[in-house]
Design a protein around this motif. Structure first.
Motif, PDB file in Angstrom:
ATOM      1  N   ASN A 191       8.335   8.232  -1.356  1.00  6.15           N
ATOM      2  CA  ASN A 191       8.674   7.374  -2.521  1.00  6.15           C
ATOM      3  C   ASN A 191       9.216   6.100  -1.961  1.00  6.15           C
ATOM      4  O   ASN A 191       8.960   4.898  -2.530  1.00  6.15           O
ATOM      5  CB  ASN A 191       9.234   8.062  -3.425  1.00  6.15           C
ATOM      6  CG  ASN A 191       9.597   7.286  -4.980  1.00  6.15           C
ATOM      7  OD1 ASN A 191       8.474   6.889  -5.422  1.00  6.15           O
ATOM      8  ND2 ASN A 191      10.863   6.971  -5.401  1.00  6.15           N
ATOM      9  N   VAL A 192      10.310   6.433  -1.192  1.00  7.35           N
ATOM     10  CA  VAL A 192      11.341   5.049  -0.906  1.00  7.35           C
ATOM     11  C   VAL A 192      10.345   4.370  -0.141  1.00  7.35           C
ATOM     12  O   VAL A 192      10.589   2.760  -0.008  1.00  7.35           O
ATOM     13  CB  VAL A 192      12.036   5.613   0.104  1.00  7.35           C
ATOM     14  CG1 VAL A 192      13.016   4.440   0.820  1.00  7.35           C
ATOM     15  CG2 VAL A 192      13.392   6.442  -0.972  1.00  7.35           C
ATOM     16  N   ASN A 193       9.358   4.562   0.697  1.00  2.00           N
ATOM     17  CA  ASN A 193       8.437   3.744   1.493  1.00  2.00           C
ATOM     18  C   ASN A 193       7.427   3.252   0.695  1.00  2.00           C
ATOM     19  O   ASN A 193       6.313   2.662   1.245  1.00  2.00           O
ATOM     20  CB  ASN A 193       8.058   4.698   2.547  1.00  2.00           C
ATOM     21  CG  ASN A 193       9.013   4.844   3.758  1.00  2.00           C
ATOM     22  OD1 ASN A 193      10.115   4.114   3.536  1.00  2.00           O
ATOM     23  ND2 ASN A 193       8.956   5.546   4.599  1.00  2.00           N
ATOM     24  N   GLY A 194       7.166   3.443  -0.638  1.00  5.28           N
ATOM     25  CA  GLY A 194       6.260   2.956  -1.569  1.00  5.28           C
ATOM     26  C   GLY A 194       5.221   3.747  -1.615  1.00  5.28           C
ATOM     27  O   GLY A 194       4.040   3.283  -2.374  1.00  5.28           O
ATOM     28  N   PHE A 195       5.050   4.916  -1.220  1.00  7.90           N
ATOM     29  CA  PHE A 195       3.899   5.870  -1.525  1.00  7.90           C
ATOM     30  C   PHE A 195       4.242   6.753  -2.817  1.00  7.90           C
ATOM     31  O   PHE A 195       4.590   7.851  -2.682  1.00  7.90           O
ATOM     32  CB  PHE A 195       3.660   6.884  -0.334  1.00  7.90           C
ATOM     33  CG  PHE A 195       3.077   6.036   1.117  1.00  7.90           C
ATOM     34  CD1 PHE A 195       1.890   5.760   1.279  1.00  7.90           C
ATOM     35  CD2 PHE A 195       4.095   5.828   2.031  1.00  7.90           C
ATOM     36  CE1 PHE A 195       1.577   5.078   2.439  1.00  7.90           C
ATOM     37  CE2 PHE A 195       3.722   4.811   3.201  1.00  7.90           C
ATOM     38  CZ  PHE A 195       2.628   4.455   3.260  1.00  7.90           C
ATOM     39  N   ILE A 224      -2.284  10.797   5.766  1.00 11.32           N
ATOM     40  CA  ILE A 224      -1.490   9.702   6.169  1.00 11.32           C
ATOM     41  C   ILE A 224      -0.270   9.972   6.596  1.00 11.32           C
ATOM     42  O   ILE A 224       0.040  11.106   6.152  1.00 11.32           O
ATOM     43  CB  ILE A 224      -1.711   8.649   5.156  1.00 11.32           C
ATOM     44  CG1 ILE A 224      -1.085   7.125   5.392  1.00 11.32           C
ATOM     45  CG2 ILE A 224      -0.777   9.317   3.720  1.00 11.32           C
ATOM     46  CD1 ILE A 224      -1.537   5.993   4.416  1.00 11.32           C
ATOM     47  N   HIS A 225       0.505   9.195   7.312  1.00 16.27           N
ATOM     48  CA  HIS A 225       1.974   9.599   7.649  1.00 16.27           C
ATOM     49  C   HIS A 225       2.628   8.580   6.765  1.00 16.27           C
ATOM     50  O   HIS A 225       2.707   7.380   6.649  1.00 16.27           O
ATOM     51  CB  HIS A 225       2.137   9.048   8.970  1.00 16.27           C
ATOM     52  CG  HIS A 225       3.519   9.298   9.716  1.00 16.27           C
ATOM     53  ND1 HIS A 225       4.566   8.765   9.214  1.00 16.27           N
ATOM     54  CD2 HIS A 225       3.726  10.205  10.809  1.00 16.27           C
ATOM     55  CE1 HIS A 225       5.411   9.502  10.178  1.00 16.27           C
ATOM     56  NE2 HIS A 225       4.961  10.179  11.038  1.00 16.27           N
ATOM     57  N   PHE A 226       3.711   9.210   6.011  1.00 12.07           N
ATOM     58  CA  PHE A 226       4.648   8.273   5.246  1.00 12.07           C
ATOM     59  C   PHE A 226       5.563   7.540   5.609  1.00 12.07           C
ATOM     60  O   PHE A 226       6.388   6.761   4.879  1.00 12.07           O
ATOM     61  CB  PHE A 226       5.072   9.009   3.890  1.00 12.07           C
ATOM     62  CG  PHE A 226       3.894   9.940   3.101  1.00 12.07           C
ATOM     63  CD1 PHE A 226       2.763   9.392   2.562  1.00 12.07           C
ATOM     64  CD2 PHE A 226       3.913  11.309   3.296  1.00 12.07           C
ATOM     65  CE1 PHE A 226       1.843   9.794   1.722  1.00 12.07           C
ATOM     66  CE2 PHE A 226       3.011  11.763   2.415  1.00 12.07           C
ATOM     67  CZ  PHE A 226       1.935  11.331   1.811  1.00 12.07           C
ATOM     68  N   GLY A 227       5.930   7.821   7.041  1.00 15.18           N
ATOM     69  CA  GLY A 227       7.026   7.001   7.594  1.00 15.18           C
ATOM     70  C   GLY A 227       8.274   7.776   7.509  1.00 15.18           C
ATOM     71  O   GLY A 227       8.918   8.270   6.442  1.00 15.18           O
ATOM     72  N   TYR A 282       5.275   2.285   9.811  1.00 16.99           N
ATOM     73  CA  TYR A 282       4.198   3.088   8.809  1.00 16.99           C
ATOM     74  C   TYR A 282       3.267   2.175   8.330  1.00 16.99           C
ATOM     75  O   TYR A 282       3.415   0.816   8.132  1.00 16.99           O
ATOM     76  CB  TYR A 282       4.645   3.999   7.883  1.00 16.99           C
ATOM     77  CG  TYR A 282       5.694   3.177   6.860  1.00 16.99           C
ATOM     78  CD1 TYR A 282       5.295   2.658   5.906  1.00 16.99           C
ATOM     79  CD2 TYR A 282       7.176   3.020   7.162  1.00 16.99           C
ATOM     80  CE1 TYR A 282       6.035   1.893   4.865  1.00 16.99           C
ATOM     81  CE2 TYR A 282       7.924   2.552   6.248  1.00 16.99           C
ATOM     82  CZ  TYR A 282       7.623   1.903   5.174  1.00 16.99           C
ATOM     83  OH  TYR A 282       8.344   1.189   4.107  1.00 16.99           O
ATOM     84  N   ILE A 283       2.224   2.567   8.013  1.00 10.98           N
ATOM     85  CA  ILE A 283       1.121   1.655   7.185  1.00 10.98           C
ATOM     86  C   ILE A 283       1.755   1.377   6.040  1.00 10.98           C
ATOM     87  O   ILE A 283       1.979   2.214   5.306  1.00 10.98           O
ATOM     88  CB  ILE A 283      -0.453   2.522   7.025  1.00 10.98           C
ATOM     89  CG1 ILE A 283      -0.646   2.952   8.404  1.00 10.98           C
ATOM     90  CG2 ILE A 283      -1.232   1.857   6.135  1.00 10.98           C
ATOM     91  CD1 ILE A 283      -1.872   4.104   8.571  1.00 10.98           C
ATOM     92  N   ARG A 284       1.306   0.256   5.559  1.00 14.53           N
ATOM     93  CA  ARG A 284       1.782  -0.428   4.421  1.00 14.53           C
ATOM     94  C   ARG A 284       0.984   0.321   3.090  1.00 14.53           C
ATOM     95  O   ARG A 284       0.004   0.465   3.291  1.00 14.53           O
ATOM     96  CB  ARG A 284       1.574  -1.843   3.957  1.00 14.53           C
ATOM     97  CG  ARG A 284       2.598  -2.602   4.807  1.00 14.53           C
ATOM     98  CD  ARG A 284       2.406  -4.143   4.583  1.00 14.53           C
ATOM     99  NE  ARG A 284       3.409  -4.720   5.566  1.00 14.53           N
ATOM    100  CZ  ARG A 284       3.510  -6.178   5.417  1.00 14.53           C
ATOM    101  NH1 ARG A 284       2.755  -6.792   4.619  1.00 14.53           N
ATOM    102  NH2 ARG A 284       4.306  -6.934   6.046  1.00 14.53           N
ATOM    103  N   PRO A 285       1.885   0.630   2.048  1.00  9.43           N
ATOM    104  CA  PRO A 285       1.296   1.466   1.187  1.00  9.43           C
ATOM    105  C   PRO A 285      -0.018   0.755   0.457  1.00  9.43           C
ATOM    106  O   PRO A 285      -0.812   1.376  -0.325  1.00  9.43           O
ATOM    107  CB  PRO A 285       2.188   1.824   0.032  1.00  9.43           C
ATOM    108  CG  PRO A 285       3.259   1.100   0.330  1.00  9.43           C
ATOM    109  CD  PRO A 285       3.144   0.669   1.883  1.00  9.43           C
ATOM    110  N   ASN A 286      -0.106  -0.784   0.531  1.00  7.91           N
ATOM    111  CA  ASN A 286      -0.884  -1.463  -0.281  1.00  7.91           C
ATOM    112  C   ASN A 286      -2.429  -1.091   0.377  1.00  7.91           C
ATOM    113  O   ASN A 286      -3.281  -1.299  -0.445  1.00  7.91           O
ATOM    114  CB  ASN A 286      -0.744  -2.876  -0.022  1.00  7.91           C
ATOM    115  CG  ASN A 286       0.856  -3.126  -0.309  1.00  7.91           C
ATOM    116  OD1 ASN A 286       1.773  -2.746   0.539  1.00  7.91           O
ATOM    117  ND2 ASN A 286       1.109  -3.988  -1.342  1.00  7.91           N
ATOM    118  N   TYR A 287      -2.401  -0.952   1.715  1.00  7.40           N
ATOM    119  CA  TYR A 287      -3.772  -0.599   2.123  1.00  7.40           C
ATOM    120  C   TYR A 287      -4.365   0.873   1.543  1.00  7.40           C
ATOM    121  O   TYR A 287      -5.377   1.074   1.338  1.00  7.40           O
ATOM    122  CB  TYR A 287      -3.389  -0.356   3.675  1.00  7.40           C
ATOM    123  CG  TYR A 287      -3.197  -1.608   4.123  1.00  7.40           C
ATOM    124  CD1 TYR A 287      -4.314  -2.851   4.346  1.00  7.40           C
ATOM    125  CD2 TYR A 287      -2.057  -1.953   5.244  1.00  7.40           C
ATOM    126  CE1 TYR A 287      -4.159  -3.888   4.869  1.00  7.40           C
ATOM    127  CE2 TYR A 287      -1.975  -3.078   5.863  1.00  7.40           C
ATOM    128  CZ  TYR A 287      -2.865  -4.105   5.830  1.00  7.40           C
ATOM    129  OH  TYR A 287      -2.585  -5.151   6.380  1.00  7.40           O
TER     130      TYR A 287
END
Length: 382
Positions: free
Chosen positions: A100-104, A46-49, A56-61
């Motif tokens: 981490n900042v982007n929720g992953f 995945i691309h973390f943004g 970027y794809i939301r980490p919830n997905y």
């Protein structure tokens, strides 16, 4: 024989459930459970943004896919390799912080993040595929060592490849820093002097010292240039451009060979999110407005069919009035010398935005390599 591509739009209700439950239902219907995950290491590519880019794809997905894999007995981890250019993901320390900042992270997604090619992008495995352009692609070791590969892809435009989908996420995204240099080596850009205003943005952001401003114009030192495309993405005046359509074809061919190396001898499954379809790569610290409405989520065991289906859906979708990109690019010189890109590519939004690219050549070559087929059957999931 056509491959099945499963597609769900973004409509939900109290009866059908939310988007997260819809994603779970989609991948289960598509047959992800047919993979033997028991005690296997599963790389979720995945691309973390890039920091500041919000497409970027939301980490919830990602959390949904992690949970599906865990329940099937697998050992999932989220992963990506370091970048070739300056940015917030060019080494593992910054890359992990950005993720981490982007929720992953484990709290949100339920699994850990591993940067596939290590601290400085040097941890790699040469995977021999006998490629015409890349005989033994250099793949980030965590991805190469995994037992199973699942890709989660943000589908969008790309200034060098035409678009970025499953194949680019797998091939370019999994290559180590040296691998990315190999893929980009024939993708060196050119400067259109008539468009250059000497603003210096390209030189200020070139990690490799390949650009400087001389007598008010940008100049490329090709001995230093690695073809990463950062100048093409950042130039506000279309002065930095891809070298030629041929260079785009070769870049896509190399990406395909790298994708073949990533998937070699590994069960694999692919999910693409046709949302925030931005005109350029996610690798920059900004993203432009989407060119079409958010369309939905698609998945398949066949990455070639998946990319073809996503491209077809975007090309069939209406252009959003909130973006000027397609209109801005209509009068742009093609590699054939014609000044009207719109005349040539009116049914292809990616070629309209990036006339010197050729994404179709990449899919045709991927088909030749046995990565899948461009022929697909679209199965709609409510």
């Amino acid at each position: 024989m056509a491959s099945k591509v499963y597609f769900g739009n973004l409509r939900t209700s109290a009866q059908t459930g939310n988007l997260l439950s819809k994603l779970r239902r989609m991948v289960e219907t598509a047959g992800i459970g047919n993979i033997d995950f028991k005690d296997k290491y599963v790389a979720i590519k995945i691309h973390f943004g890039e920091y500041g880019n919000m497409a970027y794809i939301r980490p919830n997905y990602a959390a949904v896919i992690v949970d599906v894999i865990k329940k099937l007995g697998g050992k999932p981890f989220l992963t990506d390799s370091n970048t070739l250019y300056t940015g917030s993901r060019s080494n593992a320390v910054d890359h992990l912080n950005t993720a981490n900042v982007n929720g992953f992270n484990r709290i949100v997604t339920g699994c850990d993040v591993i940067i596939a090619d290590g601290l400085k992008g040097t941890e790699e495995r040469a995977v021999n595929v006998g490629g015409k352009y890349c005989e033994a692609p250099l793949i980030g070791s965590a991805i190469a060592d995994a037992d199973i590969v699942i890709s989660m892809n943000h589908f969008k435009g790309h200034e060098q490849a035409g678009f970025g989908g499953a194949l680019k996420n797998l091939g370019m995204g999994s290559g180590s820093v040296a691998g990315k240099k190999e893929m980009h080596s024939t993708a060196q850009p050119r400067i259109e002097a008539s468009n250059c205003i000497g603003c210096g943005i390209c030189a200020d952001n070139c990690r490799h010292g390949a650009l400087e401003i001389v007598d008010g114009l940008a100049c490329i030192n090709y001995e230093n240039c690695v073809g990463c495309g950062q100048c093409v993405a950042l130039c506000p005046n279309q002065a930095a451009l891809p070298g030629s359509t041929e260079s785009s074809k070769i870049l896509n061919y190399k990406i395909d060979e790298y994708a073949k190396a990533v998937l070699k001898d590994k069960p694999n499954f692919h999910i693409s999110f046709i949302m925030n379809v931005s005109p350029e790569c996610d690798c920059w610290a900004h993203n432009d407005a989407a060119i079409v409405p958010d369309l939905g989520i698609a998945c398949s065991f066949d990455p070639v069919a998946l990319d073809q289906a996503c491209a077809d859906m975007v090309n069939a979708a209406p252009v959003l009035s909130t973006t000027n990109v397609l209109h801005d690019k209509e009068q742009h010189s093609c590699s054939c010398g014609c000044q009207d890109a719109h005349h040539h590519h009116q049914d292809d939004k990616f070629r309209m935005m990036h006339p010197d690219t050729d994404w179709k050549a990449g899919l045709d070559y991927a088909e030749q390599l046995g990565l899948g087929t461009c022929s697909y059957e679209l199965v709609r999931i409510d």
